[in-house]
Scaffold this motif. Structure first.
Motif, PDB file in Angstrom:
ATOM      1  N   PRO A 100       0.895  -1.012  -0.218  1.00  0.00           N
ATOM      2  CA  PRO A 100      -0.339  -0.105  -0.042  1.00  0.00           C
ATOM      3  C   PRO A 100       0.911   1.105   0.345  1.00  0.00           C
ATOM      4  O   PRO A 100       2.294   1.415   0.662  1.00  0.00           O
ATOM      5  CB  PRO A 100      -0.955   0.039   1.625  1.00  0.00           C
ATOM      6  N   SER A 101       0.628   2.612  -0.710  1.00  0.00           N
ATOM      7  CA  SER A 101       1.110   3.540  -0.969  1.00  0.00           C
ATOM      8  C   SER A 101       0.842   4.103   0.997  1.00  0.00           C
ATOM      9  O   SER A 101      -0.286   3.970   1.798  1.00  0.00           O
ATOM     10  CB  SER A 101       0.514   4.424  -1.490  1.00  0.00           C
ATOM     11  N   GLU A 102       1.917   5.636   0.828  1.00  0.00           N
ATOM     12  CA  GLU A 102       1.295   5.505   2.172  1.00  0.00           C
ATOM     13  C   GLU A 102       0.084   6.617   1.888  1.00  0.00           C
ATOM     14  O   GLU A 102      -0.931   6.692   1.456  1.00  0.00           O
ATOM     15  CB  GLU A 102       2.506   7.330   2.022  1.00  0.00           C
ATOM     16  N   PRO A 103      -0.417   6.206   3.372  1.00  0.00           N
ATOM     17  CA  PRO A 103      -2.027   6.963   3.784  1.00  0.00           C
ATOM     18  C   PRO A 103      -1.945   8.370   3.308  1.00  0.00           C
ATOM     19  O   PRO A 103      -0.795   9.729   3.361  1.00  0.00           O
ATOM     20  CB  PRO A 103      -1.924   7.007   5.110  1.00  0.00           C
ATOM     21  N   SER A 104      -2.936   9.138   3.482  1.00  0.00           N
ATOM     22  CA  SER A 104      -2.918  10.204   2.214  1.00  0.00           C
ATOM     23  C   SER A 104      -3.197  10.855   3.517  1.00  0.00           C
ATOM     24  O   SER A 104      -3.702  10.893   4.259  1.00  0.00           O
ATOM     25  CB  SER A 104      -4.462  10.877   1.645  1.00  0.00           C
ATOM     26  N   GLU A 105      -3.528  11.951   3.289  1.00  0.00           N
ATOM     27  CA  GLU A 105      -3.861  13.177   4.726  1.00  0.00           C
ATOM     28  C   GLU A 105      -5.675  12.998   5.076  1.00  0.00           C
ATOM     29  O   GLU A 105      -6.291  12.289   4.054  1.00  0.00           O
ATOM     30  CB  GLU A 105      -3.932  14.292   4.610  1.00  0.00           C
ATOM     31  N   GLN A 106      -5.708  13.235   6.343  1.00  0.00           N
ATOM     32  CA  GLN A 106      -7.119  12.811   6.863  1.00  0.00           C
ATOM     33  C   GLN A 106      -8.459  14.269   6.491  1.00  0.00           C
ATOM     34  O   GLN A 106      -8.116  15.262   6.047  1.00  0.00           O
ATOM     35  CB  GLN A 106      -7.142  12.674   7.914  1.00  0.00           C
ATOM     36  N   TYR A 107      -9.271  14.026   6.193  1.00  0.00           N
ATOM     37  CA  TYR A 107     -10.443  14.321   5.492  1.00  0.00           C
ATOM     38  C   TYR A 107     -11.484  14.269   7.172  1.00  0.00           C
ATOM     39  O   TYR A 107     -12.110  13.111   6.599  1.00  0.00           O
ATOM     40  CB  TYR A 107     -10.580  14.337   4.657  1.00  0.00           C
ATOM     41  N   LEU A 108     -12.505  15.114   7.460  1.00  0.00           N
ATOM     42  CA  LEU A 108     -13.963  14.876   8.648  1.00  0.00           C
ATOM     43  C   LEU A 108     -14.975  15.510   7.637  1.00  0.00           C
ATOM     44  O   LEU A 108     -14.542  16.318   7.620  1.00  0.00           O
ATOM     45  CB  LEU A 108     -13.298  15.465   9.991  1.00  0.00           C
ATOM     46  N   THR A 109     -16.261  14.570   8.023  1.00  0.00           N
ATOM     47  CA  THR A 109     -17.045  14.983   6.512  1.00  0.00           C
ATOM     48  C   THR A 109     -17.403  15.093   7.841  1.00  0.00           C
ATOM     49  O   THR A 109     -17.719  15.442   8.882  1.00  0.00           O
ATOM     50  CB  THR A 109     -17.866  13.445   6.466  1.00  0.00           C
ATOM     51  N   LYS A 110     -18.525  15.824   7.640  1.00  0.00           N
ATOM     52  CA  LYS A 110     -19.572  16.620   8.834  1.00  0.00           C
ATOM     53  C   LYS A 110     -21.116  15.715   8.902  1.00  0.00           C
ATOM     54  O   LYS A 110     -21.031  14.914   7.416  1.00  0.00           O
ATOM     55  CB  LYS A 110     -20.449  17.545   7.542  1.00  0.00           C
ATOM     56  N   SER A 111     -21.765  15.730  10.379  1.00  0.00           N
ATOM     57  CA  SER A 111     -22.436  14.748  10.525  1.00  0.00           C
ATOM     58  C   SER A 111     -23.859  14.866   9.586  1.00  0.00           C
ATOM     59  O   SER A 111     -23.820  15.694   9.555  1.00  0.00           O
ATOM     60  CB  SER A 111     -22.821  15.018  12.021  1.00  0.00           C
ATOM     61  N   ALA A 112     -25.073  14.208   9.605  1.00  0.00           N
ATOM     62  CA  ALA A 112     -25.832  14.065   9.054  1.00  0.00           C
ATOM     63  C   ALA A 112     -27.242  13.004   9.315  1.00  0.00           C
ATOM     64  O   ALA A 112     -26.126  12.353  10.508  1.00  0.00           O
ATOM     65  CB  ALA A 112     -25.909  13.763   7.624  1.00  0.00           C
ATOM     66  N   ASN A 113     -28.160  13.290   8.767  1.00  0.00           N
ATOM     67  CA  ASN A 113     -29.239  11.956   9.768  1.00  0.00           C
ATOM     68  C   ASN A 113     -28.223  10.648   8.683  1.00  0.00           C
ATOM     69  O   ASN A 113     -27.817  10.706   8.416  1.00  0.00           O
ATOM     70  CB  ASN A 113     -30.603  12.472   9.465  1.00  0.00           C
ATOM     71  N   PRO A 114     -28.854   9.333   9.483  1.00  0.00           N
ATOM     72  CA  PRO A 114     -28.701   8.483   9.363  1.00  0.00           C
ATOM     73  C   PRO A 114     -29.236   7.898   7.953  1.00  0.00           C
ATOM     74  O   PRO A 114     -30.259   8.405   7.720  1.00  0.00           O
ATOM     75  CB  PRO A 114     -28.472   6.932  10.420  1.00  0.00           C
ATOM     76  N   ASP A 115     -28.038   7.764   7.107  1.00  0.00           N
ATOM     77  CA  ASP A 115     -29.139   7.332   5.875  1.00  0.00           C
ATOM     78  C   ASP A 115     -29.933   5.504   5.854  1.00  0.00           C
ATOM     79  O   ASP A 115     -30.091   5.460   4.602  1.00  0.00           O
ATOM     80  CB  ASP A 115     -27.530   7.091   4.008  1.00  0.00           C
TER      81      ASP A 115
END
Length: 1178
Positions: free
Chosen positions: A708-723
């Motif tokens: 595997p490649s080295e991991p990318s930077e982290q990205y935190l997505t916003k909260s939402a209602n459960p799908d």
């Protein structure tokens, strides 16, 4: 913790009431807590409403209840107090309300008929049982009547009336003959629902004098018999054919009323010749599928579990070749009361509000009435917090004195329902149920859940503090759950420490401390790498780890996701795996797994085994990992990922695999995201809310996958209602009065936000209109208590978080808990087929009494005793299970001539129902086993004594033994067979007049009236005659006689002289070389010897001209001839022409023939060799 605001405030008042019910206290299922809380009585067990008892046995009227303090019990009989202490025959079980009426010790069951009701009472209220009607079963005798013989013309119809006596419960009717065999039934002859026997047309074979109607009363296990009915059919030619005419029911129409849930039975029996065929239809509709059955050769229409929709006109049509007849039955389905919403127990805090709802339906609609502590609410003590509004009681501002047990009675002309539901007002200071100083350990960057299970009334408020003097915890970095749990979504090293949970209400305050430790994650800092190795080489994989110093890691190596081969070539070190002398079978994927008590990580590498190339060749290898990963175009639900491919190592890259890690919910765990072609270096990725994403890329060519490649930077997505909502929702009861709702919880990244919870909703199918709901968290199970036994429920589970609800979930059907079946199979009949096989029949139990999923029937059967030995032994019960709704089965492996018992039980998912009454049956005689032994003793010249043992398994009454025997000669051939029959009570026999010195073979077997069993054999020999033995002894001892020894010595001396003469002749032969040449071709042994000069010459005997050495032969009168003795050496081989070597031993056959005269007579011309000499004497 702050209370949630009601979202129902603006809705109708009924919705508000329901909301208040839902907000009532939930009592945790903590055993210690439950023991301490006060609780009104609850009836847990009671006898059925209509209780028919056996008048010969003690009457047990059940009444069990629970409560705190334990309740006391009292009874009413026929509406008035029943003083148990004044009746010596009646006792109450200790710590119970169950009554026992002692009938077996002088009591009369009829004296205790009546309506009984039990009351369980403590300081919090009184619960009452149903009205239990006690009636002893009755099995009256048939009334005496004179039955005239029935004279019937062939082809006419006939009805034989049974008219059984009225019993309690009604008897089961069946027709049999004098031999207790069921009368055969068909489309022409059948039994009606009223027990009468109907003949559509009679035939000559119907003539008989033993038509007998039997009535079986199951409760008392008695059978009453009607007087035999005689039928005589007389013939008239020709027989007149007739169109159908209905025998029952009469007329063209009739009515039938049946209750909802029961079995509807409609019957049409017709006369006619040819025999009519019956067909059923429902006017203006179809017969209900899956619930309609035809019985009694389609003369009976059976519809199970009827409902109001089954009302209507049902037409039966009887048809034959001459015409048809029909009858219309108008069916009305009424309904005894049934629950729509039964009242449920209510636990409230002082000052709170609540409602009890009692809704029932029926036809006609039932009347609802309320009682308080067993007293009609109209005359019960007033309670200002209580208001009755039809089928609802509304409580407001309750106090502890408001605690009581309320009874709802729903009744109409067909029955009633009675339900107890208590209102328990508790004033309890807060209690924290989580253990003191409980230690929680988590890995950094993962969620931490700190429990604070609590109870109090009113419901306590929960607050959390960190540290001894810390401030109250607030903010988005914490999630506070309704059950008191504190959630830290992403625990860091500085999150460790002491946390204090405080619970307070108006009655007090309590607190509890828990400890949180945050550990460093386990990492593999040097992973095993892909390797290509030549056969018979050595390879090593490294797995160097870094871990928290307080955690003890264990390392496991796998090959192709399985254990390493059990081979000494595999050497596992502290941080490596070495494979010696590599072979082709070692090719594969090797995985290093590191486990601690809190986390687990793994890494894999592929080993490729190749042959040693004869010449250098191009090396094909897996590609190098991609690098320089970059995230662009960040949106709420998507992002673009790009990368630079690594070296493809002489094999083109086929594709790229993109994986992601959720650092918020599952740090260190990589999941498959997507795969793109090898020519593509960018991809648009779909994202889920509330996930802390990292990505990595793996290149794939024909050789395999890159690292595997080295991991990318982290990205935190916003909260939402459960799908999405939980999957695999099920409802299965674990107890007869509950419904256990389970589901598979959502994964962390599926929550789409903090505060993941589940809204669990349920309602009884086809009964409840409204849903009952509860919101739970951190669980995947919810138990609904107080449900009816085994009824269907509609269930749904919806996910929600702090931002809102998931889409509306789909509904599933579940069932409340099963209970043991209520009744035993009836009409158990056993038909003995042969001495080892029987067939058992039974009637199926009504499905509504199964109270669960019908799994089948179990037949218990056991041998009581052997009829031949009359000795009992240890009873070993055998069990046969017949799956499904089967009503018969075969019982193999029975022992002949034995008495057996059996019973039948119905089985559902909960277990077995009550056993049917034991049925006794007997197997007929069979053939016996072989005698247990046969011994032959006391042999004489002409007799033998035989002794034998009786068969181990007589399988009946022994009638005799049969002994057979026959002689066996020296060639093992069998002589004539003699048979002797011996009485069964004999066990020995002396056989006389046998031949001496003769082997005999004996056969003996036992017999019953059925036939002969297997035989046992033995052989024996009579004693040899002594005179013959003496003669044989003399013949054998001939070699020890003196004359024989002397003769053998003479033969030996003669041979020695012959050898000396041959030696002298050879030495003198050297003086005459010319003579030697002349005789070169002649036998030197036959040259005669001259007397004058001592040389060899011709020898002549003047008397008989016998050959030389005639005197060396054994005289004929002393020769032992072959026929004189059987023990001759001739029997063991032919005559021997022996030879001596040149050193003087015998080398040939000596001849005494003359040159010119032939041998005379039969005398041999050869000199006796040692072997020939032996042959002539032996």
């Amino acid at each position: 913790m702050m209370k949630k605001k009601s979202i129902y405030a603006s809705r109708a008042s009924l919705v508000l009431i329901l909301c208040q019910v839902i907000s009532a206290l939930d009592v945790p299922l903590d055993s210690k807590l439950l023991e301490e809380l006060l609780q009104p009585p609850t009836i847990t067990q009671q006898s059925p409403k209509d209780y028919i008892v056996d008048p010969r046995e003690n009457i047990v009227i059940q009444c069990e209840a629970k409560g705190k303090p334990p309740p006391s019990f009292s009874w009413t009989r026929n509406g008035t107090h029943f003083d148990i202490d004044k009746d010596a025959q009646v006792t109450m079980k200790p710590n119970s309300g169950t009554l026992v009426v002692n009938i077996m010790n002088g009591g009369k069951a009829e004296a205790y008929e009546g309506v009984y009701q039990c009351t369980a009472r403590n300081e919090r209220g009184a619960a009452i049982s149903n009205n239990i009607v006690i009636r002893p079963s009755r099995s009256p005798l048939w009334t005496k009547e004179k039955l005239e013989p029935n004279q019937v013309r062939e082809g006419d119809s006939l009805v034989l009336h049974c008219r059984p006596p009225v019993g309690l419960p009604p008897p089961i009717i069946f027709w049999m003959d004098n031999a207790f065999q069921r009368l055969p039934q068909s489309e022409r002859v059948s039994q009606g629902l009223n027990g009468d026997l109907y003949f559509s047309n009679v035939q000559p074979e119907d003539t008989r004098e033993d038509y007998i109607c039997y009535a079986r009363f199951n409760h008392t296990q008695t059978i009453q018999q009607k007087q035999p009915i005689s039928v005589k059919v007389f013939s008239t030619k020709p027989v007149t054919e007739r169109p159908p005419v209905l025998l029952t029911p009469t007329g063209s129409t009739s009515t039938k009323v049946e209750l909802r849930g029961n079995v509807l039975l409609l019957e049409c029996i017709a006369a006619g010749l040819p025999t009519p065929v019956i067909r059923w239809i429902k006017e203006g509709g179809e017969l209900p599928a899956n619930r309609t059955f035809f019985e009694n050769f389609k003369k009976t229409l059976k519809i199970i579990d009827v409902s109001e929709a089954d009302s209507g006109n049902y037409k039966c049509i009887a048809r034959n070749t001459l015409g048809s007849a029909h009858h219309v039955i108008s069916v009305t389905v009424k309904a005894a009361p049934y629950w729509i919403t039964a009242p449920r127990n209510l636990v409230l805090s002082p000052g709170e509000h609540g409602t009890l709802i009692c809704r029932a339906n029926g036809n006609p609609k039932p009347n609802i009435s309320w009682l308080a502590n067993g007293v009609p609410i109209a005359i019960a003590p007033e309670d200002p917090s209580r208001k009755v509004d039809g089928d609802t009681i509304i409580f407001s501002h309750v106090q502890e004195r408001s605690s009581a047990v309320y009874q709802c009675n729903a009744s109409n002309e067909y029955g009633y329902l009675l339900a107890n539901a208590f209102v328990n007002v508790l004033a309890e200071p807060p209690r924290i149920l989580t253990p003191v100083n409980k230690l929680y350990q988590v890995i950094a960057d993962s969620p931490a859940l700190l429990d604070c299970a609590y109870f109090g009334s009113p419901k306590p408020e929960i607050e959390w503090f960190k540290g001894v003097k810390g401030s109250i915890l607030r903010g988005n970095e914490y999630v506070f759950h309704d059950n008191g749990t504190l959630e830290i979504p992403v625990a860091q090293k500085d999150s460790a420490g002491t946390y204090t949970c405080v619970a307070r209400n108006e009655l007090g305050k309590t607190q509890n401390e828990v400890q949180l430790e945050v550990k460093d994650p386990t990492m593999i800092i040097k992973q095993p790498e892909y390797q290509v190795i030549q056969r018979y080489g050595q390879v090593s994989f490294e797995c160097i780890i870094k871990h928290d110093s307080t955690l003890l890691p264990t390392i496991i190596w796998l090959k192709d996701n399985d254990e390493l081969p059990d081979d000494e070539r595999f050497l596992v070190g502290k941080d490596n795996l070495t494979i010696m002398n590599v072979t082709d079978k070692d090719d594969g994927t090797y995985t290093c797994i590191v486990n601690t008590t809190l986390d687990s990580v793994s890494a894999s590498a592929v080993l490729t085994v190749v042959a040693a190339p004869p010449t250098p060749a191009i090396i094909y290898a897996r590609p190098n990992p991609p690098f320089d990963l970059e995230l662009t175009g960040q949106l709420e639900r998507s992002i673009e990922l790009s990368w630079i491919p690594g070296d493809e190592n002489n094999s083109p890259i086929i594709s790229f695999v993109i994986e992601y890690e959720d650092g918020l919910h599952e740090p260190g765990v990589w999941h498959y995201q997507t795969e793109v072609p090898g020519s593509q270096t960018t991809v648009q990725l779909k994202l889920s809310p509330y996930v802390n994403y990292s990505f990595r890329v793996i290149a794939v060519n024909e050789i395999g996958r890159s690292q595997p490649s080295e991991p990318s930077e982290q990205y935190l997505t916003k909260s939402a209602n459960p799908d999405e909502n939980p999957s695999n929702v099920q409802g299965i009861g674990s107890e007869p009065d509950n419904l256990v709702i389970t589901w598979e919880s959502l994964k962390g990244f599926q929550s789409n936000g903090p505060g993941l919870q589940y809204k669990v909703s349920w309602r009884q199918k086809d009964v409840d209109d409204e849903w009952t709901s509860v919101i739970v968290a951190n669980v995947s199970k919810y138990i609904v208590s107080g449900t009816p036994t085994f009824v269907p429920y509609e269930i749904k589970v919806q996910a929600l978080n702090d931002l809102g609800y998931a889409p509306e979930p789909s509904e599933v059907i579940g069932h409340s808990g099963e209970d043991l079946p209520m009744v035993a199979p009836g009409n158990v009949q056993v038909y003995v087929i042969n001495s080892t096989l029987a067939k058992v029949h039974w009637d199926p139990v009504p499905l509504k009494t199964v109270r669960g999923h019908l799994q089948g029937y179990k037949v218990y059967y056991w041998k009581v005793q052997s009829l031949s030995r009359r000795s009992r032994r240890h009873v070993e019960k055998k069990i046969l299970t017949f799956r499904g709704n089967k009503t018969f089965g075969m019982l193999p492996g029975l022992e002949p001539y034995s008495s057996y018992k059996l019973n039948v039980r119905v089985v559902n998912g909960k277990g077995e129902g009550p056993a049917s009454p034991d049925k006794v049956f007997k197997t007929p005689e069979g053939v016996p086993s072989s005698p247990s032994f046969l011994k032959i003793t006391n042999p004489t010249l002409d007799s033998l004594t035989l002794e034998w043992g009786s068969p181990t398994h007589p399988n009946g009454v022994l009638t005799s033994y049969v002994l057979k025997f026959q002689p066996i000669n020296n060639t093992h051939e069998l002589g004539p067979l003699v048979e002797i029959r011996i009485p069964a009570n004999e066990s020995s026999l002396i056989l006389k007049n046998l031949n001496y010195s003769t082997r005999y073979k004996f056969y003996i077997n036992a017999q019953t009236s059925v036939g002969s069993g297997s035989q046992i054999t033995e052989e024996a020999v009579t004693i040899m005659d002594e005179g013959k033995m003496a003669m044989a002894s003399r013949q054998v001892d001939i070699a020890t006689q003196g004359w024989f020894i002397g003769l053998m010595c003479a033969v030996a001396l003669l041979i020695l002289i012959l050898l000396i003469v041959c030696f002298i002749r050879r030495n003198k032969g050297g003086k005459y070389p010319v003579k030697e040449k002349e005789d070169a071709h002649a036998d030197p042994e036959i040259q005669p010897m001259k007397e004058d000069d001592g040389t060899f010459g011709e020898y002549s005997d003047a008397e008989d001209h016998k050959p030389l050495k005639k005197g060396s032969r054994t005289p004929s009168d002393r020769t032992v001839k072959k026929e004189d003795s059987d023990d001759s050496l001739v029997d063991y081989g032919e005559g021997v022409n022996g030879q001596f070597n040149e050193d003087g031993s015998f080398i040939g056959q000596y001849s005494g023939k003359k040159e010119k005269e032939p041998a005379e007579g039969n005398e041999s011309s050869e000199a006796p060799s040692p072997v020939n000499a032996m042959n002539s004497f032996v």
